[in-house]
Design a protein around this motif. Structure first.
Motif, mmCIF file in Angstrom:
data_model
loop_
_atom_site.group_PDB
_atom_site.id
_atom_site.type_symbol
_atom_site.label_atom_id
_atom_site.label_comp_id
_atom_site.label_asym_id
_atom_site.label_seq_id
_atom_site.Cartn_x
_atom_site.Cartn_y
_atom_site.Cartn_z
ATOM 1 N N ILE A 768 0.835 -1.203 0.000
ATOM 2 C CA ILE A 768 0.000 0.000 0.000
ATOM 3 C C ILE A 768 0.865 1.246 0.000
ATOM 4 C CG2 ILE A 768 -1.677 1.301 1.387
ATOM 5 C CD1 ILE A 768 -2.889 -1.311 2.269
ATOM 6 N N THR A 769 2.004 1.180 0.686
ATOM 7 C CA THR A 769 2.874 2.359 0.774
ATOM 8 C C THR A 769 3.480 2.735 -0.566
ATOM 9 O OG1 THR A 769 4.801 0.988 1.337
ATOM 10 C CG2 THR A 769 3.412 1.772 3.160
ATOM 11 N N LYS A 770 3.397 1.849 -1.550
ATOM 12 C CA LYS A 770 3.947 2.127 -2.876
ATOM 13 C C LYS A 770 2.888 2.598 -3.870
ATOM 14 C CE LYS A 770 7.326 -1.577 -2.123
ATOM 15 N NZ LYS A 770 7.887 -2.852 -2.632
ATOM 16 N N LEU A 771 1.640 2.703 -3.417
ATOM 17 C CA LEU A 771 0.572 3.129 -4.318
ATOM 18 C C LEU A 771 0.747 4.602 -4.685
ATOM 19 C CD1 LEU A 771 -2.528 1.443 -2.612
ATOM 20 C CD2 LEU A 771 -1.349 0.701 -4.689
ATOM 21 N N PRO A 772 0.394 4.983 -5.918
ATOM 22 C CA PRO A 772 0.468 6.404 -6.297
ATOM 23 C C PRO A 772 -0.483 7.234 -5.438
ATOM 24 C CG PRO A 772 0.232 5.014 -8.236
ATOM 25 C CD PRO A 772 0.004 4.132 -7.051
ATOM 26 N N GLY A 773 0.041 8.313 -4.878
ATOM 27 C CA GLY A 773 -0.776 9.182 -4.056
ATOM 28 C C GLY A 773 -0.673 8.902 -2.569
ATOM 29 N N PHE A 774 0.078 7.850 -2.172
ATOM 30 C CA PHE A 774 0.231 7.558 -0.748
ATOM 31 C C PHE A 774 1.206 8.536 -0.111
ATOM 32 C CE2 PHE A 774 2.389 5.460 2.780
ATOM 33 C CZ PHE A 774 1.313 5.073 3.559
ATOM 34 N N ASP A 775 0.825 9.085 1.032
ATOM 35 C CA ASP A 775 1.637 10.056 1.751
ATOM 36 C C ASP A 775 2.189 9.381 3.011
ATOM 37 O OD1 ASP A 775 2.862 12.195 2.896
ATOM 38 O OD2 ASP A 775 1.078 13.475 3.012
ATOM 39 N N TRP A 776 3.469 9.015 2.986
ATOM 40 C CA TRP A 776 4.071 8.315 4.109
ATOM 41 C C TRP A 776 4.184 9.198 5.340
ATOM 42 C CZ3 TRP A 776 5.059 3.715 5.947
ATOM 43 C CH2 TRP A 776 5.989 3.565 6.975
ATOM 44 N N SER A 777 4.494 10.452 5.136
ATOM 45 C CA SER A 777 4.704 11.340 6.279
ATOM 46 C C SER A 777 3.429 11.521 7.095
ATOM 47 C CB SER A 777 5.216 12.707 5.803
ATOM 48 O OG SER A 777 4.263 13.307 4.925
ATOM 49 N N THR A 778 2.275 11.463 6.444
ATOM 50 C CA THR A 778 1.004 11.671 7.142
ATOM 51 C C THR A 778 0.389 10.366 7.632
ATOM 52 O OG1 THR A 778 0.601 13.587 5.722
ATOM 53 C CG2 THR A 778 -1.273 12.713 6.946
ATOM 54 N N ASN A 779 0.542 9.309 6.859
ATOM 55 C CA ASN A 779 -0.189 8.071 7.138
ATOM 56 C C ASN A 779 0.682 6.947 7.684
ATOM 57 O OD1 ASN A 779 -2.524 9.296 6.029
ATOM 58 N ND2 ASN A 779 -1.861 8.720 3.968
ATOM 59 N N SER A 780 1.954 7.199 7.982
ATOM 60 C CA SER A 780 2.829 6.126 8.465
ATOM 61 C C SER A 780 2.382 5.590 9.816
ATOM 62 C CB SER A 780 4.274 6.641 8.567
ATOM 63 O OG SER A 780 4.339 7.755 9.461
ATOM 64 N N LYS A 781 1.728 6.414 10.620
ATOM 65 C CA LYS A 781 1.331 5.986 11.963
ATOM 66 C C LYS A 781 0.326 4.840 11.936
ATOM 67 C CE LYS A 781 -2.293 9.534 12.173
ATOM 68 N NZ LYS A 781 -2.811 10.705 12.919
ATOM 69 N N TYR A 782 -0.380 4.682 10.835
ATOM 70 C CA TYR A 782 -1.383 3.618 10.765
ATOM 71 C C TYR A 782 -0.773 2.258 10.460
ATOM 72 C CZ TYR A 782 -4.544 7.605 10.486
ATOM 73 O OH TYR A 782 -5.225 8.771 10.729
ATOM 74 N N PHE A 783 0.527 2.192 10.162
ATOM 75 C CA PHE A 783 1.168 0.941 9.786
ATOM 76 C C PHE A 783 2.048 0.384 10.908
ATOM 77 C CE2 PHE A 783 -0.187 2.796 5.881
ATOM 78 C CZ PHE A 783 -0.445 1.741 5.031
ATOM 79 N N PHE A 784 1.726 0.754 12.149
ATOM 80 C CA PHE A 784 2.424 0.252 13.319
ATOM 81 C C PHE A 784 1.389 -0.199 14.341
ATOM 82 C CE2 PHE A 784 5.299 3.311 11.352
ATOM 83 C CZ PHE A 784 6.445 2.542 11.218
ATOM 84 N N PRO A 785 1.751 -1.178 15.198
ATOM 85 C CA PRO A 785 0.774 -1.699 16.168
ATOM 86 C C PRO A 785 0.288 -0.629 17.120
ATOM 87 C CG PRO A 785 2.687 -3.139 16.003
ATOM 88 C CD PRO A 785 3.027 -1.891 15.260
#
Length: 843
Positions: A768-785
């Motif tokens: 999902i993190t490689k999808l076009p339009g994905f913003d890691w800086s904003t949405n990275s918190k959702y990919f951790f427990p």
């Protein structure tokens, strides 16, 4: 007649004399009275006791003739068996039931031996054994089974890796891997029955099909499923997952694994309900055995019957107060529009069935929450009400047990479809396998696809803003205002005023009177101008004139009654104002009928197209649907022509439609816009086709924003659940190894099954993190427990056990233990965070 024939027949045995030498050849047994004569037995019996009589050589020839005569015309004698299939099943289960506990233990022992590579020899000194024909995938052999287990031979057979085909007499058995193969094939393809599987085994092994193998395999497979089910219950009990409501409250990690970090959502969970009509069981004269299923899947019939209509039909209907929602509530129910949902259309055809199908409740990811048998009844509402109540009551009890008095935050969305046909299965085992091997394995795929779709829709937001600007829409509130106007307009179309109905009926009678009078005038003219000739037609002309006069009197009687109701003092005549207005109403009614016909054909076309793509649709059904679609297309074209003809007569004229436009209609509301005949709405902004495209795209963007927020939450919940379950299973397995290695192996197998899906989930979530339009800086918190709101059931059980062992010492060190638990929890969270972060950085 059969009894009379059977009474006349005798069975002739041993028709040839057996000499002493020949008799000694059969194992060398001795006898003091060798038999030199045939024994003739009747149903009455007593011939053997009477003793044998010597026969002369001529008597042997006579006996042979009699025997041959009987043999040529003999008819089999069948014992009358009054037992029904129900009786045989009950008797078989009665004999199986006490053996299952031993079979469960020996099955776990066999699994442990297979894991370690140990095998039980066929012959053990000092241990008796039995010879059994074992059917495997590629061979059928005779095997010796040492009887080293307790009271029942079935436990010893399972220890060696085979399941018996009957509870008492053990002559045939099937290997566990054969049963496991069919189980996996069936769960992947529920339409696979036992017969083609057994035929395939016969073909592979090179011998003709033997029908009795089907019954033997069915019995062995039922025992195999029962043993597997009991082992699952043992594992669930070990993990603290055996409470009645545990599964329905923890079925979906994405929907129900609530975290402290969760953002509040307006709708906290979405579930769907549906019923099928393919799992029917014909009603017997005596009550049949109900479907036996897992306790945590099926609702009892008693709990469902509590929601029968007689228990709530007098309760007041809860209707929202808002005007728009009020209209949606009253007119949006589809059972009144779609007649296939009506009880009267299904009651007669379903009356012969005791069980009409299965009603299920699932989450939005497809995991089954509950099932219930649709027992013979004209009511369908009670199944949906019982399913909702069972789920809500389980939630309420859970929150009350946690000391929470307030209801959960957020709404619960229930969706219910009126018509559906699911595949025919063995239900509970298929539901369990689908939940744990199919749906659970596709959770991350579901999240990735929805995430990608939401990003694609949100990518159209700039073009939407441009189109809204070009259309003069400066504020989103304009679109909501248009929706209210459309709702008010459609609400006025719910039904025609009674006065208009009477006016159209009165107009129709006047038109009919005019036509009848024309026929009467013509009949009178024919009668007056007639001159008798060779064939006298006087009686026929008089009869036609008399019939026309009778029709005129009937129509006039109806006209007089309608004039009284409408208070018409001067009869309408052609060309008058009232005549023209009523004519427009009639034309409008024809217009709506033409529109209804077109709509119905298109809806049928949409349903048939959807069924063409269903994997379970057979070849003949696809050919039938293709033929129906071909005919339907011609009917649709004819309906379009009919509609355009009537639309052209409207004042003002209505919009013409063509084939390309109609087949692209995505919503039935497009037909509702065409339905009005009292005013022209084509110039209203919400009815302009370009603006309707903007409205559709606007709500798609809003829905994509909501979906993205929900998927973010579900991703974090799934990651937390995987990490938590992995640690829980490893800990419990290590605790069981010294004391109960067999049960530890079952926990390990369950961990392996989940582990392979967890690896797939990680790869998909990272993609999902490689999808076009994905913003890691904003949405990275959702990919951790995150931090679960609910502590593990197994953790609670372990804590209670430790407390019982430590006794008073636990109370003296409460504060220190709390600090140590907090430190340990913090360390575990950091380790989990770093493990996931490493995978992300490497990807």
């Amino acid at each position: 007649m059969k009894e009379q024939r059977a009474a006349e027949e005798v069975r002739v045995l041993n028709v040839q004399p057996i000499d002493d030498d020949e008799y000694e050849g059969y194992g060398g047994y001795e006898t003091t009275n060798p038999i030199h004569l045939p024994t003739i037995l009747s149903h009455a019996g007593g011939e053997a006791e009477a003793g044998a009589k010597d026969l002369e050589e001529d008597d042997w020839e006579e006996c042979a003739d009699v025997y041959q005569e009987l043999l040529d015309g003999c008819r089999r004698i069948y014992r009358t068996d009054d037992r029904k299939r129900r009786d045989r099943l009950e008797r078989a289960y009665h004999h199986w039931a006490p053996q299952f506990d031993g079979m469960v233990d020996t099955f776990m022992t066999w699994s442990l031996n297979e894991e370690r590579g140990h095998h039980i020899p066929e012959e053990i000194e000092g241990v008796p054994s039995i010879s059994v024909t074992v059917v495997d995938v590629f061979s059928t052999t005779k095997r010796l089974i040492p009887l080293i287990d307790g009271r029942y031979q079935s436990a010893s057979m399972v220890r060696t890796g085979v399941f018996p085909s009957s509870p008492l007499r053990h002559h045939h058995a099937f290997s566990i891997r054969t049963l496991h193969l069919f189980h996996d094939l069936f769960c992947r393809c529920p339409r696979l029955s036992i017969q083609p599987f057994i035929k395939s085994l016969c073909d592979v092994q090179g011998f003709p099909f033997k029908p009795y193998l089907m019954h033997q395999f069915s019995s062995a497979y039922d025992a195999y499923l029962e043993v597997k089910s009991r082992i699952r219950k043992l594992v669930a009990q070990t993990l603290g997952r055996d409470s009645p409501n545990w599964r329905i409250l923890h079925t979906c990690p994405c929907c129900q694994n609530e975290l402290v970090e969760d953002d509040p959502l307006e709708i906290r969970m979405m579930v769907a309900m549906d019923g099928n009509d393919s799992l029917k069981r014909v009603e017997r004269r005596k009550d049949g055995l109900p479907r036996r299923g897992s306790d945590d899947y099926f609702l009892s019939r008693v709990s469902v019957d509590e929601w029968a209509e007689e228990n709530w039909k007098n309760a007041p209907v809860l209707v929202p107060q808002d005007s728009f929602q009020d209209w949606v509530w009253k007119t949006g129910r589809c059972e009144e529009k779609w007649h296939n949902a009506s009880d009267k259309n299904t009651g007669k055809s379903w009356a012969k069935f005791d069980e009409n199908g299965i009603f299920l409740l699932i989450c939005r990811h497809g995991l089954v929450l509950s099932l219930s048998d649709m027992v013979k009844s004209g009511e369908k509402a009670k199944y949906s009400l019982a399913a909702m109540y069972h789920f809500l009551e389980a939630e309420r009890q859970y929150h009350v047990s946690n000391g929470e008095e307030a209801p959960p935050k957020g709404k619960l969305c229930f969706s219910y479809d009126v018509g559906c046909t699911n595949s025919k299965t063995m239900i509970t085992e298929y539901a369990y396998h689908t939940d744990n091997f199919e749906t659970y394995g596709n959770l991350s795929k579901f999240l990735r696809n929805h995430y990608n779709q939401a990003l694609e829709i949100l990518g159209t937001a700039p073009s939407l803003r441009t189109r809204m600007h070009e259309a003069g829409i400066r504020d989103a509130r304009v679109i909501f205002q248009w929706m209210k106007e459309e709702a008010a307009y459609l609400q006025n179309l719910s039904r025609e005023p009674p006065s208009e109905t009477l006016q159209m009926e009165y107009y129709g009678k006047l038109v009919a009177l005019k036509e009848c009078q024309a026929v009467l005038k013509e009949a009178r003219h024919a009668w007056l101008s007639y001159r008798p000739g060779e064939h006298d037609q006087t009686l026929a002309l008089e009869r036609a004139q008399r019939h026309a006069q009778e029709n005129e009197r009937k129509i006039l009687a109806d006209i007089h009654a309608l004039e009284m109701k409408l208070d018409v003092r001067v009869r309408w005549t052609e060309g008058s104002k009232q005549w023209e207005e009523a004519g427009l109403l009639v034309t409008g009614a024809k217009y709506r009928r033409a529109l209804d016909k077109l709509e119905g054909l298109l809806v049928s076309r949409i349903f048939e197209l959807s069924r063409l793509n269903i994997s379970g649709t057979g070849y003949k059904m696809r050919k039938h649907l293709a033929s129906a679609l071909k005919k339907r297309s011609k009917s649709i074209q004819s309906a379009i022509i009919e509609y355009n003809t009537v639309a052209d007569k409207m004042k003002p004229k209505r919009r013409q439609v063509n084939w390309e436009e109609v087949v692209e209609y995505a919503f039935l509301s497009e037909f509702d816009i065409l339905r009005d005949t009292r005013e022209d709405i084509r110039e209203r902004p919400w009815a302009v086709p370009a603006n309707r495209v903007i409205i559709t795209q606007f709500f798609k963007v809003i829905g994509a924003e909501d979906e993205l927020s929900r998927v973010h939450q579900e991703i974090r919940r799934l990651i937390t659940y995987m990490q938590r379950e992995k640690d829980e299973l490893i800990t419990r397995e290590q605790e069981l190894i010294p004391t109960n290695p067999m049960l530890a192996l079952q926990v390990r197998n369950f961990r392996r099954e989940r582990g392979r899906f967890h690896e797939v989930h990680k790869k998909r979530l990272l993609s999902i993190t490689k999808l076009p339009g994905f913003d890691w800086s904003t949405n990275s918190k959702y990919f951790f427990p995150g931090t679960p709101l609910e502590k593990s059931n197994y953790t609670n059980l372990a804590a209670e056990a430790l407390t019982a062992d430590r006794g008073v010492e636990e109370d003296n060190n409460t504060d220190d233990d709390d600090e140590e638990e907090e430190d340990e929890e913090l360390v575990n969270r950091i380790d989990a965070f770093l493990s996931v972060a490493t995978d992300v950085l490497e990807a």
